[in-house]
Every structure is written in C-alpha cells, then in structure tokens.
Design a protein around this motif. Structure first.
Motif, PDB file in Angstrom:
ATOM      1  N   LYS A   1      -3.596  -1.326  -1.999  1.00  8.20           N
ATOM      2  CA  LYS A   1      -4.694  -0.523  -2.009  1.00  8.20           C
ATOM      3  C   LYS A   1      -5.990  -0.886  -1.293  1.00  8.20           C
ATOM      4  CE  LYS A   1      -7.460   0.491  -5.553  1.00  8.20           C
ATOM      5  NZ  LYS A   1      -8.050   0.249  -6.826  1.00  8.20           N
TER       6      LYS A   1
ATOM      7  N   ASP B   1       1.635  -1.240  -4.600  1.00 10.80           N
ATOM      8  CA  ASP B   1       0.678   0.060  -4.693  1.00 10.80           C
ATOM      9  C   ASP B   1      -0.646  -0.727  -4.880  1.00 10.80           C
ATOM     10  OD1 ASP B   1       2.396   2.350  -4.259  1.00 10.80           O
ATOM     11  OD2 ASP B   1       2.511   2.688  -6.630  1.00 10.80           O
TER      12      ASP B   1
ATOM     13  N   ARG C   1       4.794  -2.145   3.434  1.00 12.06           N
ATOM     14  CA  ARG C   1       5.727  -1.928   2.195  1.00 12.06           C
ATOM     15  C   ARG C   1       7.193  -2.039   2.486  1.00 12.06           C
ATOM     16  NH1 ARG C   1       4.902   1.354  -2.391  1.00 12.06           N
ATOM     17  NH2 ARG C   1       2.590   1.666  -2.049  1.00 12.06           N
TER      18      ARG C   1
END
Lengths: 526, 530
Positions: free
Chosen positions: B49, B45, B316
């Motif tokens: 970003k 995360d 991810r």
C-alpha cells in the motif's frame, strides 16, 4: 608450509638433487645446513599490495616529459607545469607531490612499469577491478583471486589444516573491514581482515562458540557454515596478530594517525611483519582516484584531489620503506601498487579525466631492480583516445611469483594458468628476464640476432598487414638512441643495425605499426 | 509447477515472518500476528500500500528542519547525521509496509553519497524522490533521477557540456542503472551497449546544471549538443535527431532528448530483466542460476514491460510466488547491518524515545545505531561507490562480503551491547538517558515463561529464520541457560521471582541466566541469516 619453500627463493643457487628428500634435522650439522638456514631466511618473503581504487591518472603521475606539447594540448586544463615535475630522467618525471617516491627511485628502491593494462580494456570500475584482482582475461570470469590461488597452492587444505606448527599465522591480512577478491581462494577467503589489531583481539575475546556444528542442507546452511568459518578464523588468529602487533614498534615517522589512511594501514603492516608474522601477503587500499572532475586546482595545478592522493601514496610508501629498513626487514618485503585502469589522455571540461586504460605500476622494496621498465606511453598514437598497452599486468604477477616467491612451473601454472613473459623486477634476476623479454600485439613479431650485440645486429620483424613501420631503440634511461622508419607490405623483413656507437648496457627496442606493436630487449656487450 | 506460480497457502506465523523479514527490518510479534492466517494476496495488499510521505528531518536542537534552506550551512556535517538518524528512525517505526526497504533498494540502485554531493539539502531531495517512487514507475524514476540535482553532482552530469562531454553519468546510467553490462564480445562492445554508446549518450545528456539556491536542475541549450546522435547496433542504430525549433521549444530540448534516450534504452528487454535481477538479489537470493534466469527473471521482465514499468506488479509476482517461500530460500540471505540492528530493535521491542517529546534522545538513539551499522560497512547516504553495496553484485561471495574477521566480532558482540544497554545524549541539553533491555519483560510476552523448554522453543522461533535442531535446542538449555543445573531449577527461580518481582536480588539472578541465553543466541551464526 610446503617442504620445498625452505629450499627455494634464491633461484641463483643450485642445490644438489639429493637434498630434496631429507629434512634439515636428518642432515645434521654441516656446511650444507648453514646454507639451508640462509635459504630459509630468504624464503621469508612478504608481498604488500596497495590498491589505488578508482582508476589512477597515470600520465599525471608519471609524466612523459618528452611529449610535453602533446601533453599540454590534450589536457590543457590539468597539465602539470613542466618545471615543477620531479625529473627522473630527461624523458620521464613524477608528479610534484611525490617527493618521497622520487627519493626511493634515486636510491634504486622503486621500479616503474610503464603502460600496464590488459588486451581489450574494460572501462567499468567493477569489471576491471575483478580482472586485476582475479588475474583473468578480459572475457574470462574467475571467482578466485590471483594471490588467493597462490596461497591455496602453497598451503593446501586451508582452512581445515591451519593453523599448524609450520604456519601458525594468517596466510594473508587485509587492513580493511572488507575482504578483497584478490585474496579469495577456492574454498575460502585466504586472508583475515581487520582494521586495528588491538580492537580486533578485544572484540574477538568472549565470542567463542562451542558445539553448533550441524547445518541444514540448504542455502541457509551454506551461509551458516561460512559464518562459522570466519568466526573460527577470527578467533584463531586474533591472538597471534595482537601479539605481533604489540611486540613491534614503528621506528620511522608516519603521517599523524587519522590523516593519511594509507600510512595508517602500512604502519600496522610494518608492525605485523616486524612482530614476526609469517603472513605472506598483505593488502591495503587508498581510495578516491576516480577523478572525473576537479582533479587539479585551477590556480595551481600541482594542488588538488589528485595531488593529495599522490602525496599520501608517496609519504606512506616512503615511511613504510624507511620503517622496514630500521626494523631490518626491508630485504623481506616487496610492495606493488595497482589500480583498475588509468584515465583518458584528453581531459574533460570539468578539469578531470574519464576512465582510460594503461597506467604505470610501482614496485618497491630493497630487493627491487630500480628504474623504469618500458617507455613513456605515446600520447599521439592512441587507441580511441586511450593509451596503448605495453605490458600485461599479469607479467608483473608472473615476475613476482617467479622472481620473488620462487614458484616452480607447476605452482606458477596453478596461479596464472598460462605463461606471461617476465619483467626484470627483482635484483639478481635480470639476465633470466632480459633474455625472455619480448612483447607483441596483433601478430607482429620482432627479434634481433645476435644478442648480446658487439657491433652489428639484425632486427627481423614479421608484419601481418601493410603498414608504415617505425623501429625505436631506447636506452636504459628511456632516451631514444635511434629511430628507423619504412613502409612495408605484409611479410618478414630485416633491418641491419650498427651498434658501434652505443655504450655497453641494456636497450629496449620497439616496433610500431599502424595497428599494433612489438618489443624486445637487446644487450650491447663488448 | 512454475517457480512464479502464486503461493497457494494461507500464511502461518513462520511464513508470515519470512515475508516480513525480507520486506521490512526484522519482524515484530504484532506484525507477524497481523499477517498470520491471511492469503498472500491480502498480505501483499497491506505491504504494497502507498504510504504518505513522512515529515522531513529536523535539527533536534532547534526543532526546525533545514532541508528547505536556500544555502548550505556550516552545520551541514551535523545535519547529515540527523538526516541519517531520521531515516533509521523511519525504518524502526514504520507501519506494516515494504516502503522503507524499497526506498533502501533505490538508494542502493540510484547511488549518490553525501561525501561527494556535500549538501544535505541535495541528498534529502534525492531521498524524497526515491521514496516518492519507491513503489512507482521505474522509467519515470529513471527520468527524474537523470536530472536530480544530487545525481548531477555525484556523477558530474552538471559538468557535461557540448564542448567537452563528461561520460560519468552516461556510463553508469547504462552500466548500473538501466540496461546493465553484458559480456565484452569485442573491444568496447559490452553486448548490450558499446563504448561509443557511452560517448554518444554523454552528448545526449549535455547541458544540465544544478542550482544550489533552489536545489533544482536547469537546462542550458547553449551547452547542449544539438547534432544528430547515432547509437550502435546494440541499440538498433537508433538516431536521436537534431531538433528543430518548431518540433521542440528550446527549453524542452534537453528533456525531449533525455526521453528519447530512455525510450531507446527501455525498449531493450535487457533493461527490464536487469532491474528484476537486482530486485531478486535484494529480496530473494543472490544465486541467479540459468533456471532462475529463465523461470523468474525473464517472466518478471515481461511483467514489468507489460505494466509499463510499474514496479508493484513485479514485486507482487515475486514476493507472492511459491519460489519465494521455498525452503531453500528461507534464511539464505545474510542480514545486512541494518537488518541486524534495526531488526534487533524491532524484534526485541527495545524502547524508542518519543520523537516529539524526547526529540534529542530520539535522534541520539538512531545516531548510535547508525554509527554501529556504519562500522559494519552499511552507512546510509554514504554508499561505498556508484555500484552500491558490493554484496548485491560481487561474485562469488555476494552476501558473505558482509562477514569477515573485521566485522564478525562486532556482529557477535551485538548481544553484549543489547544486554548492557547504552547511553543517549541530548545534544541541546547534554542530558543523558540509559537505554536498557528488560529481557524478563520481553520473555513474559511468550506463553509459559516458567517452562525452560518452552523458553528455548519460543525464543529460538522468534530469533532465527530457520528452525534449530532438537540437539541444538538441548545444548542451549543444558549448556547456556542452565549449565550444570537441572531444568526444574529455572521453574523454581522463575516462580520465586514472580512472587516478589521487586526483589532485586532474585530478579538479577534470573535475568543473568536469561541474558546469557540471549547473548549466546545472538552470537551463533544462525542469528546472522534471514
């Protein structure tokens, strides 16, 4: 070095079989020893590979003067003015900026092999470069280079057993900060890369690592092993390279340093050779040949990007050759250029050319059999806008391996795997090569008998399909001396030919069909 | 367990460091601390970003940027160096984020070079585009890059006209930027596309030019091939039909044709798998085995398509996988010159001049690092050719291409450069400034600097991607840090130095020992992997 290297290199000399098992020392002083010493000298043969990176425009390098109307119409915005082309023969000329190479040609020190590529050309820079460097087929993926395999074969168990008394020097040197696939062997790169021998030695000193020999059994461990290997190699060879470099001086004048990168690289190579390194293969590179746009200046097409590149090639090659001559090393050095492909015959709207296929290869040196091998590529019989193949690039490698390095059949096979017909590149090997020289595509066969010819000969050809057929006989200067045409169905046919009007000498003949061609060599002797 | 299963464990200092080394340039102690103890999701995360765009590069002698100018100036060569230094500065000073590494990924994917484009305004504009889409949509970025002024120049798209199509961009768009080239199964047929498709795509792309005043691209319908364009069976014989004025206003024909071309290319699964293979080789490992192809590349390609070509879900999945943290993956990449140099600056916390108050020195600092990286064969804005750095595609060596006898001695000498320090020059004032590395201060950040065994433990853990063996550590202690001296000698000298830290002689003695250790650690092969 392998024992047999001492006794080969001059294919013309037959040695008694009993020599094979004895060392020179054991034989004592004798006339035989003297001739052996001579042969040893002959075995010190070096090869310099010049990569022209980006894809060199072959037909603006070697201009087909016999097809100027097709040439002018297909590349109207980049065509060179005929009267400025440097004429080699009535049919063929060099780009106006290649003055030096013209003089090498005139002196018999330059061979031009026409139309070199491989079957099923690949138009990607990267894939095609790999094919040239590895020596693979178009659909074959090799992880070693052709010169790397040669060196691997000649110097077994490299790098573990090297340097040693018979080979104290690097096997290959690339003047660059990268390492080329050409020089990659099975276990390791066979070459040392450096940009400047002095700086190289300076940097290496004081970077030696002792101990630290264990590695984890992981991918990281493999990388560490590789890095240690290169570190050790650099350290091992930096001194000998620096010493060779310092002990020799360039005797010819090169372009001022920093202007022509190829000249700078070749000047180093000349010093290292003259400095006594036994390094077999050198590799240098000149980049910038990917001339998609603006390859000429519109107001004077003899100028522009391509002209500058060819001038650099020509000046560097000429200075290098002159240097070797003054250094008395010119009989030991053979050079060749290569580029991943030629360029499209038709130019594009941006005064440039897109990726193409066949292009000429230059082979140079004192030992070269100078002249033009093959004929001007046809600008009218094209393959989807591209030149057709006359010679496979591996025929040149094969010729160098056999005629220059004197490899035997098993050594040769370890490098190229299969047989490629040789070309007569090196002096003294003409007859071997000319007997064998034929080339064919698409199942077409052509031969003539008797050969050599005194008066009459018969051309026999096999055609796998119906086609219009043209047989052209070309003399050593590239002139077509006769042309015959006929329409035939599939089958085998004879053409009787009277050679009485032809002067004695070597001729090439070429059978062209709608879907392929074949060629052969014929000797007229009376 | 499948290779792409999510990494289940909480990040330790070691696994956090691995993630940071791969997604940034080197790992700082602060960044490692920030991720240690977090779940992989939480760590990603942070790393994934979106970041705000940085201010553009400036000319440090004037304090002004030139990138919005309406003409190239004679200073452009110098500006090019400023622009390069600017980017290296961003790499070294970035927040905890994958953005700089991804921008570099795209820089190496959608390649241009200053020496071909010859205008920093163009190169900056392209860079800003790559940065804007660094974590964005691959397909949109491909569309944008296809009409990017620098790309139009670099691959001659600006000279591609109806009368005489220019194939350069059309070829590389397919071969290198999107679908990738498969085996040549017959003459001119590369499985995924054909030579004829190169020629046809060139026709689709005709009519674009760049405007050197505004540094934008424009479409000229008169130069555009408006006829039907039929592709090969590799593209299901797709036809891009001639457009009528009713269906497409003149000004939109170029973009409409381009979009249809990209729709066709992106419909092919080969396209999404190709970019995933490139991401894998950039972030994980060069070795795409059949297992990796099946269990990593193919599913990642599906993720990319399922997410309409958004790149974040792929990153991810890849960086958060058990495979990414496999013991065989840790340390398998050879540091790029930028990993090596920017990583050194960050890991060793070498003081960076203040970009606002010491602008001239700041630019000099990164200009010198840039020059060092360039000599090791990685020069940003100056890629060697359209395929980018060959370490990411050239079989069989891949990353090993960074290492050869020409570059290895310079890499091995980096420790000398570090411990000797170097001089910065402010171009505006000619003032100079020394950059030095205070190894003693550096060591003091670790616990127990007086214990030589702890010194070796702490520094080796900080310097190397993999653990050294106890024999190797012993060698560092007994042969490098304290040759012919007993271990307590270090403790005595250290304590002695701490009592009178301003005693120059004592400081020099202990610093020489520590510098020798650091130089040696940067010389061994283990330092070159990440």
């Amino acid at each position: 070095m392998k024992r047999r290297d001492f006794i080969r290199g001059a294919t013309a000399v037959a040695l008694p079989l009993s020599l094979g098992g004895y060392s020179a020392r054991a034989m004592g002083l004798s006339p035989m020893l003297e001739s052996l010493a001579e042969l040893t000298a002959l075995a010190d043969r070096y090869l310099v590979l010049i990569q022209l990176a980006g894809g060199n425009d072959g037909i603006n390098t070697v201009i087909p003067l016999d097809q100027m109307s097709a040439y002018n119409s297909l590349r109207s915005n980049i065509a060179l003015p005929e009267n400025r082309v440097l004429k080699l023969t009535n049919a063929t000329g060099l780009h106006p900026s290649m003055v030096g190479m013209k003089s090498l040609y005139d002196a018999g020190n330059l061979a031009i092999v026409q139309g070199v590529t491989y079957p099923t050309a690949n138009f990607s820079h990267f894939r095609s470069t790999d094919i040239w460097m590895s020596g693979s087929d178009y659909n074959e993926y090799l992880s070693t280079g052709w010169a790397g395999r040669y060196l691997d074969n000649q110097f077994p168990n490299y790098p573990a057993d090297y340097p040693n008394a018979s080979m104290p020097d690097p096997l290959a040197i690339q003047i660059s900060s990268s390492s080329s696939l050409t020089l990659k062997g099975v276990n390791a790169p066979m070459g040392v890369s450096l940009q400047d021998p002095e700086a190289f030695n300076r940097l290496v000193s004081g970077t030696s690592v002792n101990g630290f020999t264990t590695t984890p059994d992981t991918a990281a461990g493999k990388q560490i092993t590789y890095i240690r290997q290169v570190q050790a190699q650099s350290e091992t060879y930096a001194k000998v390279i620096q010493k060779a470099n310092a002990s020799a001086k360039n005797l010819a004048t090169y372009t001022a340093a920093g202007v022509n990168p190829l000249a700078d690289q070749l000047a180093i190579v000349a010093r290292l050779i003259a400095g006594g390194l036994k390094t077999r293969v050198y590799m240098v590179t000149l980049g910038g040949f990917d001339t998609h746009a603006q390859q000429v200046v519109a107001t004077d097409r003899t100028l522009g990007t391509h002209a500058v590149l060819l001038a650099r090639l020509s000046e560097a090659m000429t200075s290098f050759q002159q240097d070797l001559k003054l250094l008395k090393m010119d009989d030991k050095v053979l050079g060749m250029t290569f580029s991943e492909f030629g360029r499209r015959v038709g130019s594009n709207a941006s005064s440039g050319t897109d990726h193409g296929s066949a292009a000429p290869v230059f082979v140079f040196g004192k030992s070269v059999k100078g002249g033009i091998i093959g004929t001007n590529p046809s600008l009218t019989s094209l393959d989807n806008g591209n030149l057709r193949m006359q010679y496979d690039f591996r025929q040149i490698y094969a010729s160098i391996l056999k005629q220059w390095f004197g490899t035997n059949n098993s050594e040769y096979s370890a490098v190229l795997g299969k047989d490629f017909t040789q070309l007569p590149l090196i002096q003294g090997t003409t007859s071997i090569a000319e007997e064998q020289q034929t080339f064919a595509t698409n199942g077409i066969r052509v031969q003539n008998y008797p050969n050599p010819v005194s008066t009459n000969t018969t051309f026999e050809y096999t055609l796998p399909y119906t086609s219009r057929v043209r047989l052209i006989v070309v003399d050593a200067q590239g002139h077509a001396v006769t042309t015959m045409e006929e329409q035939q169905a599939a089958g085998t046919y004879n053409i009787n030919f009277n050679a009485a009007s032809l002067a004695s000498g070597a001729y090439t003949y070429r059978l062209e069909t709608e879907r392929g061609w074949a060629s052969g060599k014929m000797i007229v002797a009376r | 367990m499948a290779l792409l299963d999510k990494y289940p464990a909480t990040l330790t200092a070691k696994t956090a460091e691995h993630l940071l080394r791969r997604t940034m340039f080197g790992a700082t102690r602060a960044d490692i601390a920030a991720l240690t103890g977090k779940s992989i999701d939480a760590a990603l995360d942070t790393l994934l970003k979106d970041q705000t765009a940085p201010a553009p590069p400036i000319d440090p002698t004037t304090g002004q940027t030139w990138v919005n100018g309406t003409a190239r100036t004679n200073n452009d060569g110098q500006y090019n160096n400023y622009m390069k230094a600017w980017w290296l500065g961003l790499m070294a000073t970035q927040p905890l984020s994958i953005t700089e590494k991804m921008t570099l990924f795209w820089h190496n994917h959608f390649v241009s070079s200053y020496s071909a484009v010859n205008d920093t305004r163009y190169m900056y504009k392209q860079h800003a585009l790559l940065r804007r889409y660094a974590l964005g949509n691959f397909k949109t970025l491909t569309r944008e890059i296809s009409t990017d002024p620098a790309m139009l120049r670099y691959l001659n798209g600006n000279r591609n006209t109806k009368a005489s199509p220019q194939e350069n961009f059309a070829r590389e768009l397919q071969e290198l930027f999107t679908i990738g080239k498969g085996p040549e199964i017959s003459a001119g047929n590369y499985t995924t596309y054909t030579e004829q498709d190169v020629r046809t795509a060139a026709r689709v792309l005709t009519g674009w030019t760049d405007n050197p005043t505004t540094v934008t691209s424009t479409f000229n319908l008169n130069q555009h091939d408006t006829e039907d364009k039929q592709f090969s069976a590799a593209y299901q014989n797709t036809i891009i039909k001639k457009r009528t004025t009713a269906s497409s206003p003149n000004s939109n024909v170029g973009l409409d044709d381009l979009n249809e071309l990209l729709d066709m290319i992106f419909r092919q699964t080969a396209t999404s798998e190709y970019i995933c293979r490139k991401l894998y080789r950039f972030f994980v490992n060069f070795d795409v085995t059949p297992t990796i192809e099946k269990e990593v590349i193919v599913p990642l390609g599906k993720t990319l398509r399922d997410n309409n070509f958004e790149i974040k879900p792929v990153l991810r999945q890849l960086l958060g996988s058990t495979h990414f943290f496999d013991n065989n993956i840790i340390g398998c990449i050879i540091k790029t010159p930028l990993d090596l140099i920017i990583g050194m600056v960050r890991q060793m916390q070498i003081t960076i001049p203040n970009s606002t108050t010491q602008t001239g020195f700041y630019y000099s600092y990164f200009d010198q690092l840039r020059s060092l990286a360039a000599s090791l064969q990685q020069d940003v804005f100056e890629l060697p050719n359209v395929a980018g750095w060959s370490v990411y595609y050239q079989e069989p060596l891949f990353y090993q291409i960074w290492i050869n006898s020409a570059t290895m001695p310079s890499r091995a000498n980096l420790g000398n450069t570090l411990t000797n320090g170097w001089t910065l020059v402010n171009r505006a004032t000619s003032a100079t400034m020394r950059v030095t590395f205070d190894s003693l201060a550096f060591l003091q950040q670790f616990p127990n600097p007086e214990d030589p065994n702890k010194v070796i433990d702490n520094l080796t853990q900080n310097f190397f991607a993999i653990d050294l063996t106890s024999e190797q550590k012993d060698e560092l202690l007994t042969k490098v840090l304290l040759p012919n001296l007993p271990p307590y000698e270090w403790t005595m000298e250290w304590n002695d130095y701490m009592k009178t830290p301003n005693d120059a002689q004592k400081k020099a003695m202990i610093k020489a020992k520590l510098d020798a250790l650091i130089k040696y650690m940067m010389l061994i092969a283990e330092y070159q992997i990440t």
